[in-house]
Design a protein around this motif. Structure first.
Motif, PDB file in Angstrom:
ATOM      1  N   ASN A   1       0.901  -1.143   0.000  1.00  0.00           N
ATOM      2  CA  ASN A   1       0.000   0.000   0.000  1.00  0.00           C
ATOM      3  C   ASN A   1       0.937   1.188   0.000  1.00  0.00           C
ATOM      4  O   ASN A   1       1.276   1.733   1.006  1.00  0.00           O
ATOM      5  CB  ASN A   1      -0.851  -0.043   1.271  1.00  0.00           C
ATOM      6  CG  ASN A   1      -1.940   0.989   1.215  1.00  0.00           C
ATOM      7  OD1 ASN A   1      -2.011   1.772   0.275  1.00  0.00           O
ATOM      8  ND2 ASN A   1      -2.767   1.014   2.230  1.00  0.00           N
TER       9      ASN A   1
ATOM     10  N   SER B   1       3.083   4.755  -1.298  1.00  0.00           N
ATOM     11  CA  SER B   1       2.842   6.167  -1.002  1.00  0.00           C
ATOM     12  C   SER B   1       1.651   6.697  -1.790  1.00  0.00           C
ATOM     13  O   SER B   1       1.082   7.721  -1.446  1.00  0.00           O
ATOM     14  CB  SER B   1       4.085   6.960  -1.360  1.00  0.00           C
ATOM     15  OG  SER B   1       4.373   6.756  -2.729  1.00  0.00           O
ATOM     16  N   LEU B   2       1.244   6.003  -2.864  1.00  0.00           N
ATOM     17  CA  LEU B   2       0.100   6.472  -3.649  1.00  0.00           C
ATOM     18  C   LEU B   2      -1.215   6.006  -3.030  1.00  0.00           C
ATOM     19  O   LEU B   2      -2.284   6.355  -3.503  1.00  0.00           O
ATOM     20  CB  LEU B   2       0.193   5.962  -5.088  1.00  0.00           C
ATOM     21  CG  LEU B   2       1.458   6.331  -5.853  1.00  0.00           C
ATOM     22  CD1 LEU B   2       1.385   5.843  -7.287  1.00  0.00           C
ATOM     23  CD2 LEU B   2       1.656   7.834  -5.846  1.00  0.00           C
ATOM     24  N   GLY B   3      -1.134   5.188  -1.996  1.00  0.00           N
ATOM     25  CA  GLY B   3      -2.362   4.729  -1.329  1.00  0.00           C
ATOM     26  C   GLY B   3      -3.110   3.689  -2.143  1.00  0.00           C
ATOM     27  O   GLY B   3      -4.317   3.531  -1.982  1.00  0.00           O
ATOM     28  N   MET B   4      -2.406   3.011  -3.039  1.00  0.00           N
ATOM     29  CA  MET B   4      -3.093   2.040  -3.905  1.00  0.00           C
ATOM     30  C   MET B   4      -2.633   0.633  -3.600  1.00  0.00           C
ATOM     31  O   MET B   4      -1.437   0.350  -3.637  1.00  0.00           O
ATOM     32  CB  MET B   4      -2.760   2.324  -5.364  1.00  0.00           C
ATOM     33  CG  MET B   4      -3.310   3.616  -5.805  1.00  0.00           C
ATOM     34  SD  MET B   4      -2.901   3.840  -7.496  1.00  0.00           S
ATOM     35  CE  MET B   4      -4.278   4.827  -7.958  1.00  0.00           C
TER      36      MET B   4
ATOM     37  N   ARG C   1       0.495   3.223 -11.668  1.00  0.00           N
ATOM     38  CA  ARG C   1       1.379   3.989 -10.772  1.00  0.00           C
ATOM     39  C   ARG C   1       2.420   4.763 -11.584  1.00  0.00           C
ATOM     40  O   ARG C   1       2.743   5.900 -11.286  1.00  0.00           O
ATOM     41  CB  ARG C   1       2.109   3.037  -9.814  1.00  0.00           C
ATOM     42  CG  ARG C   1       1.233   2.481  -8.733  1.00  0.00           C
ATOM     43  CD  ARG C   1       2.089   1.821  -7.647  1.00  0.00           C
ATOM     44  NE  ARG C   1       1.255   1.212  -6.651  1.00  0.00           N
ATOM     45  CZ  ARG C   1       1.025  -0.097  -6.548  1.00  0.00           C
ATOM     46  NH1 ARG C   1       1.594  -0.926  -7.377  1.00  0.00           N
ATOM     47  NH2 ARG C   1       0.234  -0.561  -5.618  1.00  0.00           N
TER      48      ARG C   1
ATOM     49  N   ILE D   1       0.802   7.723 -13.162  1.00  0.00           N
ATOM     50  CA  ILE D   1       0.497   8.735 -12.143  1.00  0.00           C
ATOM     51  C   ILE D   1       1.757   9.526 -11.801  1.00  0.00           C
ATOM     52  O   ILE D   1       1.741  10.755 -11.718  1.00  0.00           O
ATOM     53  CB  ILE D   1      -0.115   8.065 -10.891  1.00  0.00           C
ATOM     54  CG1 ILE D   1      -1.556   7.661 -11.193  1.00  0.00           C
ATOM     55  CG2 ILE D   1      -0.049   8.985  -9.683  1.00  0.00           C
ATOM     56  CD1 ILE D   1      -2.230   6.876 -10.097  1.00  0.00           C
ATOM     57  N   ARG D   2       2.864   8.813 -11.627  1.00  0.00           N
ATOM     58  CA  ARG D   2       4.111   9.513 -11.273  1.00  0.00           C
ATOM     59  C   ARG D   2       4.530  10.460 -12.400  1.00  0.00           C
ATOM     60  O   ARG D   2       4.997  11.562 -12.154  1.00  0.00           O
ATOM     61  CB  ARG D   2       5.232   8.510 -10.992  1.00  0.00           C
ATOM     62  CG  ARG D   2       4.981   7.729  -9.732  1.00  0.00           C
ATOM     63  CD  ARG D   2       6.265   7.246  -9.064  1.00  0.00           C
ATOM     64  NE  ARG D   2       5.961   6.836  -7.710  1.00  0.00           N
ATOM     65  CZ  ARG D   2       5.579   5.603  -7.373  1.00  0.00           C
ATOM     66  NH1 ARG D   2       5.486   4.678  -8.289  1.00  0.00           N
ATOM     67  NH2 ARG D   2       5.294   5.324  -6.120  1.00  0.00           N
TER      68      ARG D   2
ATOM     69  N   ALA E   1      -6.871   7.758  -7.881  1.00  0.00           N
ATOM     70  CA  ALA E   1      -5.759   8.130  -8.770  1.00  0.00           C
ATOM     71  C   ALA E   1      -5.563   9.644  -8.742  1.00  0.00           C
ATOM     72  O   ALA E   1      -4.428  10.138  -8.701  1.00  0.00           O
ATOM     73  CB  ALA E   1      -6.038   7.647 -10.195  1.00  0.00           C
TER      74      ALA E   1
ATOM     75  N   GLN F   1      -6.319  11.686  -6.297  1.00  0.00           N
ATOM     76  CA  GLN F   1      -5.710  12.041  -5.005  1.00  0.00           C
ATOM     77  C   GLN F   1      -4.215  11.751  -5.029  1.00  0.00           C
ATOM     78  O   GLN F   1      -3.407  12.524  -4.516  1.00  0.00           O
ATOM     79  CB  GLN F   1      -6.351  11.226  -3.873  1.00  0.00           C
ATOM     80  CG  GLN F   1      -7.726  11.720  -3.489  1.00  0.00           C
ATOM     81  CD  GLN F   1      -8.457  10.718  -2.598  1.00  0.00           C
ATOM     82  OE1 GLN F   1      -8.006   9.591  -2.422  1.00  0.00           O
ATOM     83  NE2 GLN F   1      -9.582  11.133  -2.052  1.00  0.00           N
ATOM     84  N   ALA F   2      -3.871  10.609  -5.645  1.00  0.00           N
ATOM     85  CA  ALA F   2      -2.457  10.220  -5.691  1.00  0.00           C
ATOM     86  C   ALA F   2      -1.659  11.243  -6.505  1.00  0.00           C
ATOM     87  O   ALA F   2      -0.557  11.639  -6.115  1.00  0.00           O
ATOM     88  CB  ALA F   2      -2.321   8.826  -6.293  1.00  0.00           C
TER      89      ALA F   2
ATOM     90  N   ARG G   1      -1.203  14.206  -4.324  1.00  0.00           N
ATOM     91  CA  ARG G   1      -0.360  13.963  -3.151  1.00  0.00           C
ATOM     92  C   ARG G   1       1.131  13.959  -3.471  1.00  0.00           C
ATOM     93  O   ARG G   1       1.950  14.335  -2.650  1.00  0.00           O
ATOM     94  CB  ARG G   1      -0.758  12.625  -2.495  1.00  0.00           C
ATOM     95  CG  ARG G   1      -0.150  12.490  -1.130  1.00  0.00           C
ATOM     96  CD  ARG G   1      -0.717  11.349  -0.313  1.00  0.00           C
ATOM     97  NE  ARG G   1      -2.071  10.978  -0.622  1.00  0.00           N
ATOM     98  CZ  ARG G   1      -2.457   9.726  -0.881  1.00  0.00           C
ATOM     99  NH1 ARG G   1      -1.575   8.750  -0.899  1.00  0.00           N
ATOM    100  NH2 ARG G   1      -3.718   9.455  -1.116  1.00  0.00           N
TER     101      ARG G   1
END
Ligand SMILES: Nc1ncnc2c1ncn2[C@@H]1O[C@H](COP(=O)(O)OP(=O)(O)OP(=O)(O)O)[C@@H](O)[C@H]1O
Length: 446
Positions: free
Chosen positions: A136, A138-141, A152, A155-156, A178, A180-181, A184
């Motif tokens: 789980n 740092s992206l909370g996924m 991921r 997203i990065r 996604a 939120q990630a 964040r």
């Protein structure tokens, strides 16, 4: 050293303990349950085998034994019982629910040592699994499939930029997560993240909700009010179901994207707002453009950076991990005796199509945790009993998915060194490059 605890309730453990010590086990013996609990308190959480030795069915102690087993979840349990003990139904239940295996007295020591070795191997696997289901990041996924790894990576990439992002994906697949990630891990992380579901606000209010209003600009506007876009100044505004915005509001939004200014309802004054727009839609916006329901210019403005969240049925490898994650969340604050999922429940989840995606999975697990009286959640608790156990994927697509997964994991393991991964996978570097291209795996993909 491999650890083994013997809990001997009514039988001398001497010969068994001596044999297993000779076989290299670090054996500790408790001759009753209080002593076993003492061992439990001292034991660090580590892979462990527990051997329960009982000639008679220990009827008066069954509840305590069960509590002991639940407490030592990381252990694999083996029973050694007298030949008649298993005629007792409650003991039979305990054996079936909790034990890795059982032997009957008089015990064949060599055979028992073999079983203990297998049980320890399983305890190691269980410990590894417990570690990996905690993925789980740092992206909370939660998830380790190739699909989520690619997500991921995307997203990065988009988080490092400031342009609008358009997130596609079915309902409940994780688009807001996604968004939120992205926020964040972006440079705007210290600013606000404001999420708006454009389809959930009444059409008469959506304009003032998004852009704010001046006092007296319409009946009910008794004071001036900042809109949600202004509230996201310095941060990110997530516009979910953007396809539901009326064509009028689409013009206002386009202006904001182009000029970085908004006007409140009832005012001609331009207010500068620095908010990044992340939009999502479960509809195909290109089709909405073709049908005249979505402005083409706005679509092009939004469609600069895109992220697609794959549906859960296309990343079935994540189902168990997500289910375990939600299970832990749901039981955390309860005094539930629940242990987890039965094999049949896990199989039913794999066979299900998940039209409501991750949200559906969460809802089913939450309901099962509340409703079941069992120790292991069954398919029926999840509302999945009676679904035909179909083979969801043909062999070809299963092979392709397995190939992609193997390459992805190998590259991850060897720090993305292609030569090393090729050696590990038993193919040439050229073949590996070709396969990476086939599966869309990039070297800088995390
Ligand atoms: N990979 C994931 N790990 C953990 N939780 C997840 C994951 N994906 C989705 N969820 C959870 O599933 C639920 C639904 O996700 P989310 O709201 O992001 O979906 P959505 O695509 O935005 O849905 P909708 O289209 O209905 O707005 C949320 O509770 C979210 O936290």
């Amino acid at each position: 050293m491999r650890k083994l605890n013997i809990i001997a309730l009514d039988e001398d453990p001497g010969a068994i303990a001596a044999h297993l010590r000779d076989a290299g086990w670090d054996v500790q013996v408790a001759t009753d349950l209080p002593a076993a609990r003492q061992l439990q308190r001292q034991a660090p959480p580590q892979p462990l085998v527990c051997l329960l030795l009982m000639r008679q069915a220990p009827l008066a102690q069954l509840a305590d034994i069960e509590a002991c087993m639940r407490y030592w979840r990381q252990a694999e349990w083996i029973g050694v019982c007298g030949p008649s003990a298993l005629r007792n139904a409650p003991l039979r239940d305990l054996v079936l629910n909790y034990l890795f295996d059982y032997h009957t007295l008089p015990v064949d020591l060599a055979h028992l040592a073999h079983t203990v070795g297998h049980a320890y191997g399983r305890a190691l696997l269980r410990a590894e699994q417990a570690g990996s289901t905690r993925v789980n990041d740092s992206l909370g996924m939660v998830g380790a499939s190739t699909g989520i790894a690619q997500l991921r990576w995307h997203i990065r990439k988009v988080a490092a930029n400031n342009a609008p992002v358009l997130i596609g994906g079915e309902s409940g697949s994780g688009k807001e997560l996604a968004a939120q990630a992205i926020h964040r891990i972006s440079a705007r992380a210290d600013g606000p993240f404001i999420a708006v579901n454009c389809g959930a606000i009444s059409p008469s209010l959506v304009h003032s909700e998004l852009f704010g209003h001046e006092r007296g600009s319409f009946t009910g506007a008794v004071s001036e009010r900042r809109g949600l876009i202004e509230a996201a100044n310095g941060g990110t505004i997530f516009l979910d179901e953007i396809g539901d915005l009326s064509l009028d509001l689409q013009i206002n939004l386009l202006r904001f994207l182009q000029e970085k200014t908004i006007s409140r309802v009832g005012s001609a004054r331009s207010i500068r707002v620095d908010a990044r727009v992340v939009a999502a839609s479960h509809l195909n916006l290109e089709k909405a453009v073709a049908a005249g329901r979505f402005r083409q210019d706005l679509f092009y403005r939004l469609n600069v950076l895109t992220v697609v969240v794959p549906p859960l049925r296309e990343r079935k490898g994540d189902i168990t991990m997500l289910a375990e994650h939600f299970f832990r969340q749901c039981v955390a604050d309860t005094s539930s005796r629940l242990e987890g999922f039965s094999q049949q429940a896990l199989a039913a989840m794999m066979a299900h199509d998940w039209p409501g995606n991750v949200r559906e999975l969460f809802n089913r697990v939450q309901r099962a945790v509340v409703m079941t009286d069992r120790r292991l959640i069954a398919a029926v608790d999840l509302g999945l009993a009676g679904e035909p156990a179909r083979i969801q994927v043909g062999l070809d697509s299963a092979r392709t998915e397995a190939e992609r997964e193997a390459i992805h994991l190998s590259l991850q393991r060897v720090g993305r060194n292609v030569s090393q991964a090729a050696r590990e996978l038993g193919v040439s570097r050229m073949t590996l490059y070709r396969l990476m291209e086939k599966h869309g795996i990039a070297l800088d993909m995390k």
